[in-house]
Design a protein around this motif. Structure first.
Motif, PDB file in Angstrom:
ATOM      1  N   TRP A  63      36.597   0.448 -15.094  1.00 45.01           N
ATOM      2  CA  TRP A  63      36.476  -0.864 -15.193  1.00 45.01           C
ATOM      3  C   TRP A  63      38.039  -1.535 -15.470  1.00 45.01           C
ATOM      4  CZ3 TRP A  63      32.368  -3.616 -13.441  1.00 45.01           C
ATOM      5  CH2 TRP A  63      31.387  -2.952 -13.296  1.00 45.01           C
ATOM      6  N   HIS A  64      38.394  -2.331 -14.746  1.00 46.94           N
ATOM      7  CA  HIS A  64      39.987  -3.004 -14.782  1.00 46.94           C
ATOM      8  C   HIS A  64      39.630  -4.581 -15.190  1.00 46.94           C
ATOM      9  CE1 HIS A  64      43.248  -5.032 -13.192  1.00 46.94           C
ATOM     10  NE2 HIS A  64      43.772  -4.207 -12.589  1.00 46.94           N
ATOM     11  N   VAL A  65      39.708  -4.812 -16.570  1.00 43.70           N
ATOM     12  CA  VAL A  65      39.419  -6.214 -17.126  1.00 43.70           C
ATOM     13  C   VAL A  65      40.445  -7.228 -16.755  1.00 43.70           C
ATOM     14  CG1 VAL A  65      38.716  -7.437 -18.942  1.00 43.70           C
ATOM     15  CG2 VAL A  65      37.494  -5.462 -18.535  1.00 43.70           C
ATOM     16  N   GLY A  66      40.312  -8.156 -16.341  1.00 42.48           N
ATOM     17  CA  GLY A  66      41.297  -9.190 -16.177  1.00 42.48           C
ATOM     18  C   GLY A  66      42.407  -8.633 -15.112  1.00 42.48           C
ATOM     19  N   ASN A  67      43.697  -9.115 -15.537  1.00 43.49           N
ATOM     20  CA  ASN A  67      44.911  -8.587 -15.030  1.00 43.49           C
ATOM     21  C   ASN A  67      46.117  -9.020 -15.758  1.00 43.49           C
ATOM     22  OD1 ASN A  67      46.078  -7.398 -12.186  1.00 43.49           O
ATOM     23  ND2 ASN A  67      47.090  -9.436 -12.654  1.00 43.49           N
ATOM     24  N   GLU A  68      46.949  -8.054 -16.181  1.00 45.05           N
ATOM     25  CA  GLU A  68      48.022  -8.512 -16.848  1.00 45.05           C
ATOM     26  C   GLU A  68      48.000  -9.571 -17.749  1.00 45.05           C
ATOM     27  OE1 GLU A  68      51.237  -8.632 -13.797  1.00 45.05           O
ATOM     28  OE2 GLU A  68      51.494  -6.679 -14.026  1.00 45.05           O
ATOM     29  N   MET A 115      48.336  -3.157 -18.173  1.00 41.23           N
ATOM     30  CA  MET A 115      49.249  -3.683 -19.343  1.00 41.23           C
ATOM     31  C   MET A 115      50.888  -3.729 -18.406  1.00 41.23           C
ATOM     32  SD  MET A 115      48.009  -1.916 -22.510  1.00 41.23           S
ATOM     33  CE  MET A 115      47.547  -0.381 -21.818  1.00 41.23           C
ATOM     34  N   MET A 116      51.955  -4.185 -19.217  1.00 38.33           N
ATOM     35  CA  MET A 116      53.251  -4.332 -18.352  1.00 38.33           C
ATOM     36  C   MET A 116      54.227  -3.706 -19.231  1.00 38.33           C
ATOM     37  SD  MET A 116      52.733  -8.247 -17.225  1.00 38.33           S
ATOM     38  CE  MET A 116      51.840  -8.913 -18.681  1.00 38.33           C
ATOM     39  N   ALA A 167      44.850   4.054 -21.141  1.00 36.30           N
ATOM     40  CA  ALA A 167      45.949   2.967 -20.830  1.00 36.30           C
ATOM     41  C   ALA A 167      46.167   3.340 -19.270  1.00 36.30           C
ATOM     42  CB  ALA A 167      47.144   3.236 -22.057  1.00 36.30           C
ATOM     43  N   SER A 168      46.711   1.906 -19.083  1.00 35.27           N
ATOM     44  CA  SER A 168      47.205   1.930 -17.711  1.00 35.27           C
ATOM     45  C   SER A 168      48.166   0.822 -17.739  1.00 35.27           C
ATOM     46  CB  SER A 168      45.967   1.465 -16.762  1.00 35.27           C
ATOM     47  OG  SER A 168      45.537   0.321 -16.734  1.00 35.27           O
ATOM     48  N   TRP A 169      49.203   0.900 -16.757  1.00 32.15           N
ATOM     49  CA  TRP A 169      50.190  -0.132 -16.668  1.00 32.15           C
ATOM     50  C   TRP A 169      50.882  -0.396 -15.321  1.00 32.15           C
ATOM     51  CZ3 TRP A 169      55.772  -0.172 -16.849  1.00 32.15           C
ATOM     52  CH2 TRP A 169      56.435   1.031 -16.661  1.00 32.15           C
ATOM     53  N   PHE A 171      47.443   8.697 -18.868  1.00 35.14           N
ATOM     54  CA  PHE A 171      47.330   7.138 -18.720  1.00 35.14           C
ATOM     55  C   PHE A 171      47.331   6.850 -16.993  1.00 35.14           C
ATOM     56  CE2 PHE A 171      51.990   8.006 -19.150  1.00 35.14           C
ATOM     57  CZ  PHE A 171      52.379   7.426 -17.999  1.00 35.14           C
ATOM     58  N   TRP A 172      47.065   5.878 -16.707  1.00 35.08           N
ATOM     59  CA  TRP A 172      47.298   5.456 -15.249  1.00 35.08           C
ATOM     60  C   TRP A 172      48.670   4.815 -14.791  1.00 35.08           C
ATOM     61  CZ3 TRP A 172      42.470   4.379 -11.950  1.00 35.08           C
ATOM     62  CH2 TRP A 172      41.611   5.717 -12.270  1.00 35.08           C
ATOM     63  N   VAL A 173      49.360   4.864 -13.954  1.00 44.41           N
ATOM     64  CA  VAL A 173      50.140   3.598 -13.350  1.00 44.41           C
ATOM     65  C   VAL A 173      49.103   3.007 -12.380  1.00 44.41           C
ATOM     66  CG1 VAL A 173      52.122   3.008 -11.855  1.00 44.41           C
ATOM     67  CG2 VAL A 173      52.342   4.850 -13.472  1.00 44.41           C
ATOM     68  N   MET A 174      48.844   1.832 -12.798  1.00 41.11           N
ATOM     69  CA  MET A 174      47.504   1.102 -12.319  1.00 41.11           C
ATOM     70  C   MET A 174      48.508   0.244 -11.007  1.00 41.11           C
ATOM     71  SD  MET A 174      44.448   0.659 -12.101  1.00 41.11           S
ATOM     72  CE  MET A 174      43.657   0.620 -13.789  1.00 41.11           C
TER      73      MET A 174
END
Ligand code: GLA
Ligand code: ZN
Length: 672
Positions: free
Chosen positions: A141-146, A250-251, A269-271, A304-307
């Motif tokens: 699940w990917h909640v929201g965005n940045e 994340m950024m 974590a993903s960014w 982590f992931w590079v989203m």
């Protein structure tokens, strides 16, 4: 679904008719895409009105992706509210720093304290989980965005007062923390506390505040307020989808949000990796490495992931160069080299209109698969497929750590004095670059991290000293560790008030010195510092140090403090503590870092080859992989290990000549 490094990206097929979907999936097969992120910014079609949900489009998207054997990352759409929501609930729109209530527009536009936004976004997240949570193709699940930005509305003001009441307990404690005896700021009722913005404590923008403690607390509060939205949506998802991991994109080195406060709430974590253009390819690579390590450090070293990353251009800058041949592959493998288990694109198909119509995509507007870009994407997909699951779950054990602290970042840049030109990231990246070039396995961790497993801890601009940090650092040094810190460290407590003692406060006795004066100069003023017989430039801040029992390693060359210490080292127990009392240029920083690493025999392979990066990851079963990435010019080097390159199956013997043309990537399974 064969397990492999996740490959694919953001996909918004709702923007195109069904025929295009067929062509898209045919192309995804060619590209080796196995993962699609869907539903980002889909609110308006998922819920066309407050009392009406319509999942037909998303059903079709999810059904198709499932039928195609994709791994699905399902997003909640709360990164952009629909027009009806803003129209019906104007309070859901943010109030900006100048105090203006915004009307509908853009994205990342909702007030985190708006009860209506919260209610509606959480309800939709719950409905999505209820409807799709049982689909085993959904892997995350990917909640929201940045998440980002800030709001200064009355609801945020109210929430801020509640946050303060929880943090401080009483007005007396709040007044003490704020040092409100200054400028008659004593608060006698919580209601008197207002958000710090251009209408209250600030002048000349967000970094200039009369009460730094108030602004610092607002940043902490806003980071928590945005996190509140994430946590609430996650809870709604968990009611229907108890096990699928939940993250948000994340950024990286993003100042407004303290990701260390977020970390415990993420399942992984993903960014989004969009590096700013730097002066050289090597500097850009080092900066990406820092962000990857920061992200890896959020979850204790877990992959982590590079989203998101762009396959070619980022459309949002003034000038948008394409990634040169080989760079996409190099940067993608760099992500894996630092711990990414998935490398995804924004975006799989290019937007037709609006501000991202020229943003890079795997498929352009014509949907061509015979372009240079598509061929590079497909070649990388083939490499990921070839490597399969060999690297998944690998970790990078490290004996060196770099400390990052958002509170120090905020505090040092909010501070009037000593020098507005000091930027936390500039100093952090300079120290990191030296560690990066030395190819030492490195953790980038918060100040609360357990330091006991490290030999070296580097902490530039450790301005704020919180909790038991000084005691833990001292214990780390006494046990044999080396600690390196810089000018402007040890200055304030967690309320941003000065310590009523010598600078650098709780670090003074560890470092064996006191700072008596702090001189600051314009960026063009250089004071040469002599260090191990060579001269380096120092700028911005020049602390005049009075050593107690620290050894003097470097001295200033000019001005009334010429000949006094600029770099010192104190021996404590089995270890040592370095103090760099000024901001050295990159070669100066590298000299200090190099020496500290050499003292512990931590210099990594090929440490002297410019812009050649070497990292390692160790699989859960103990197999070591060495990544060699050439961000610079052509080099021929001795192979640092014996092993087999996973990408070409070529066998290498340690010491043999290894040819490294620009953009080389080697992933060597080591024999040891
Ligand atoms: C961000 C967003 C994406 C897209 C890209 C463009 O990362 O998450 O939706 O806007 O930027 O670079
Ligand atoms: Zn608000």
């Amino acid at each position: 679904m064969t397990p492999q490094i996740g490959y694919g990206g953001d996909y918004n097929p709702e923007q195109w008719p069904g025929e295009v979907w067929d062509a898209d999936y045919a192309a995804f097969k060619l590209a080796g895409v196995d993962t699609v992120t869907v539903g980002v910014f889909a609110w308006a079609h998922l819920q066309p009105a407050e009392d009406r949900y319509d999942f037909s489009t998303l059903d079709a998207i999810v059904d198709r992706a499932t039928a195609e054997g994709m791994r699905i990352v399902l997003a909640t759409p709360s990164g952009a509210m629909p027009p009806w929501l803003a129209h019906r609930y104007p309070d859901a729109c943010r109030v900006d720093f100048e105090g203006r209530r915004h009307v509908y527009g853009q994205r990342h536009n909702a007030c985190p304290s708006s009860p209506d936004f919260r209610r509606l976004s959480v309800a939709l997240a719950g409905r999505l989980a209820e409807r799709y949570g049982g689909n085993p193709a959904i892997v995350a699940w990917h909640v929201g965005n940045e998440y980002g930005g800030a709001c200064w509305c009355p609801a945020c003001g109210e929430a801020f007062r509640e946050w303060l009441a929880r943090r401080y307990g009483s007005l007396d404690r709040l007044n003490a923390a704020r040092n409100t005896a200054f400028w008659s700021h004593t608060f006698t009722d919580w209601a008197q506390v207002v958000p710090p913005n251009a209408l209250s404590e600030h002048w000349r923008g967000p970094d200039h505040t009369a009460f730094q403690g108030i602004t610092l607390d607002y940043r902490r509060f806003m980071s928590d307020a945005l996190l509140g939205g994430f946590v609430a949506e996650k809870a709604a998802i968990r009611e229907h989808s108890p096990h699928t991991p939940v993250t948000t994109n994340m950024m990286g080195l993003y100042q407004p949000i303290d990701y260390h406060r977020w970390a415990p709430h993420l399942d992984f974590a993903s960014w989004d990796n969009y590096p700013p253009e730097d002066r050289s390819a090597g500097r850009t690579a080092a900066r990406m490495a820092l962000a990857h390590r920061l992200m890896r450090g959020l979850r204790g070293g877990d992959p982590f992931w590079v989203m998101e990353q762009t396959p070619s251009v980022t459309a949002s800058r003034d000038v948008n160069p394409v990634k040169r041949p080989g760079v996409l592959r190099l940067w993608s493998w760099q992500s894996v080299a630092h711990g990414a288990d998935a490398v995804l694109y924004f975006q799989l198909r290019q937007s037709r209109g609006a501000c991202e119509k020229y943003h890079g995509a795997v498929l352009d507007h014509a949907g061509r698969t015979d372009t240079r870009l598509f061929r590079e994407v497909a070649a990388l997909g083939a490499e990921f497929a070839h490597v399969g699951d060999a690297l998944l779950g690998s970790r990078t054990p490290a004996r060196a750590a770099l400390l990052v602290d958002w509170d120090s970042w905020w505090a040092v840049e909010l501070s009037d004095g000593p020098n507005r030109n000091v930027r936390y990231l500039d100093v952090l990246t300079s120290y990191h670059r030296a560690l990066w070039q030395a190819n030492v396995p490195l953790d980038v961790v918060p100040v609360t991290a357990d330091l006991s497993g490290y030999d070296l801890v580097v902490a530039p601009l450790l301005h704020m000293v919180k909790g038991d940090l000084a005691d833990r650092v001292t214990a780390f040094v006494e046990r044999g560790g080396t600690f390196v810190t810089t000018a402007l460290s040890g200055r304030v407590d967690e309320d941003d008030n000065a310590f009523l003692t010598d600078v650098p406060g709780p670090f003074a006795s560890l470092l064996g010195l006191r700072v008596e004066e702090t001189d600051a100069q314009r960026p063009d003023v250089v004071n040469p510092v002599t260090l191990f017989g060579r001269e380096y430039d120092a700028r911005h801040v020049f602390e005049v140090v009075v050593p107690a029992d620290a050894e003097v390693i470097g001295t200033y060359g000019t001005d009334f403090y010429a000949g006094t210490p600029a770099v010192t080292r104190a021996r404590r127990g089995q270890g040592q503590a370095w103090y760099v009392a000024t901001l050295l240029d990159d070669p100066g920083v590298a000299t200090v870092v190099h020496q500290a690493l050499a003292d512990h025999a931590l210099l990594g392979p090929l440490a002297d080859i410019p812009d050649v990066e070497v990292t390692e990851r160790i699989t859960p079963t103990g197999t070591r992989h060495l990544f060699i990435l050439n961000h610079g010019t052509h080099h021929t080097v001795p192979a640092p290990v014996t092993g087999t390159d996973l990408l070409t199956n070529r066998h290498l013997r340690a010491g043999d000549d290894l040819d490294l043309p620009p953009t080389t990537v080697l992933v060597i399974r080591c024999e040891s």
